[in-house]
Design a protein around this motif. Sequence first.
Motif, PDB file in Angstrom:
ATOM      1  N   ASP A 101       0.863  -1.169   0.000  1.00 16.57           N
ATOM      2  CA  ASP A 101       0.000   0.000   0.000  1.00 16.57           C
ATOM      3  C   ASP A 101       0.902   1.223   0.000  1.00 16.57           C
ATOM      4  OD1 ASP A 101      -2.141   1.720   0.163  1.00 16.57           O
ATOM      5  OD2 ASP A 101      -2.308   1.539   2.344  1.00 16.57           O
ATOM      6  N   PHE A 102       1.646   1.381  -1.085  1.00 14.82           N
ATOM      7  CA  PHE A 102       2.529   2.532  -1.187  1.00 14.82           C
ATOM      8  C   PHE A 102       2.702   2.933  -2.643  1.00 14.82           C
ATOM      9  CE2 PHE A 102       5.439  -1.099  -1.250  1.00 14.82           C
ATOM     10  CZ  PHE A 102       6.259  -0.819  -2.326  1.00 14.82           C
ATOM     11  N   LYS A 103       3.178   4.147  -2.816  1.00 17.95           N
ATOM     12  CA  LYS A 103       3.428   4.697  -4.146  1.00 17.95           C
ATOM     13  C   LYS A 103       4.912   4.968  -4.292  1.00 17.95           C
ATOM     14  CE  LYS A 103      -0.946   6.100  -5.425  1.00 17.95           C
ATOM     15  NZ  LYS A 103      -1.614   5.131  -6.210  1.00 17.95           N
ATOM     16  N   GLU A 152       5.992   6.442  -0.483  1.00 15.81           N
ATOM     17  CA  GLU A 152       5.085   6.820   0.600  1.00 15.81           C
ATOM     18  C   GLU A 152       4.150   5.662   0.859  1.00 15.81           C
ATOM     19  OE1 GLU A 152       2.946  10.395  -0.169  1.00 15.81           O
ATOM     20  OE2 GLU A 152       4.690  11.397  -1.010  1.00 15.81           O
ATOM     21  N   GLY A 153       3.930   5.340   2.123  1.00 17.52           N
ATOM     22  CA  GLY A 153       2.972   4.298   2.469  1.00 17.52           C
ATOM     23  C   GLY A 153       3.578   3.237   3.363  1.00 17.52           C
ATOM     24  N   SER A 154       2.989   2.022   3.295  1.00 12.73           N
ATOM     25  CA  SER A 154       3.447   0.936   4.156  1.00 12.73           C
ATOM     26  C   SER A 154       3.406  -0.391   3.419  1.00 12.73           C
ATOM     27  CB  SER A 154       2.557   0.856   5.402  1.00 12.73           C
ATOM     28  OG  SER A 154       1.237   0.513   5.017  1.00 12.73           O
ATOM     29  N   ARG A 155       4.120  -1.349   3.961  1.00 12.21           N
ATOM     30  CA  ARG A 155       4.112  -2.723   3.480  1.00 12.21           C
ATOM     31  C   ARG A 155       4.006  -3.594   4.718  1.00 12.21           C
ATOM     32  NH1 ARG A 155       8.862  -3.907   0.066  1.00 12.21           N
ATOM     33  NH2 ARG A 155       7.522  -3.926  -1.742  1.00 12.21           N
ATOM     34  N   ASP A 156       3.050  -4.496   4.701  1.00 11.82           N
ATOM     35  CA  ASP A 156       2.818  -5.386   5.836  1.00 11.82           C
ATOM     36  C   ASP A 156       2.654  -4.589   7.133  1.00 11.82           C
ATOM     37  OD1 ASP A 156       3.079  -7.556   4.093  1.00 11.82           O
ATOM     38  OD2 ASP A 156       5.230  -7.723   4.458  1.00 11.82           O
ATOM     39  N   SER A 178      11.555   6.252   2.808  1.00 13.38           N
ATOM     40  CA  SER A 178      11.058   7.302   1.912  1.00 13.38           C
ATOM     41  C   SER A 178      11.916   7.503   0.670  1.00 13.38           C
ATOM     42  CB  SER A 178      10.905   8.602   2.671  1.00 13.38           C
ATOM     43  OG  SER A 178      12.136   8.987   3.231  1.00 13.38           O
ATOM     44  N   ASP A 179      13.221   7.485   0.784  1.00 14.94           N
ATOM     45  CA  ASP A 179      14.095   7.686  -0.370  1.00 14.94           C
ATOM     46  C   ASP A 179      14.887   6.409  -0.611  1.00 14.94           C
ATOM     47  OD1 ASP A 179      13.412  10.421  -0.887  1.00 14.94           O
ATOM     48  OD2 ASP A 179      14.546  10.937   0.925  1.00 14.94           O
TER      49      ASP A 179
END
Length: 148
Positions: free
Chosen positions: A82-84, A110-114, A120-121
């Motif tokens: 759930d990230f871009k 940006e966002g999260s995983r699990d 961020s970078d």
Amino acid sequence: MRKTTIALATVAALGLASPAFASSSDTRAEVIQAYEAINDAFERQDLDAINALRTSDHVSVSSSRDATVDVGERLARAPLEDFKRTPTSEIIVEEIVPGVAVQRFQASMEGSRDGRPVPSDVVITIIWQQQEDGRWLERLYQHTPLRG
């Protein structure tokens, strides 16, 4: 002595051969198209499409996971990422040997995983393998955080 001679000959041969594998603009365009298709499949959470765009022995490596994860294990979990990813540098595509290309670039994520935030970078490296039918499939995906 013989091992040293063989090693030097191999390095020299590789050095002479490398310009022969420069990427064509077609290869770059095809790989970028495959990358956009797999990103779209993740956004739609389309497991069949994701699976169709990766090799059966695909491996994904990232700092937001505890270990490398193969495609079967990753697709068995839901929800998916759930990230871009937004590229922040030129996307480089180099065909390193015929039918194998490396894509690399820096990105902001940006966002999260699990359920955990993603760095961020990052620097993203993807290895693509061309199939007999001409399609490019993702064989390895890795992102590595950039440290300030």
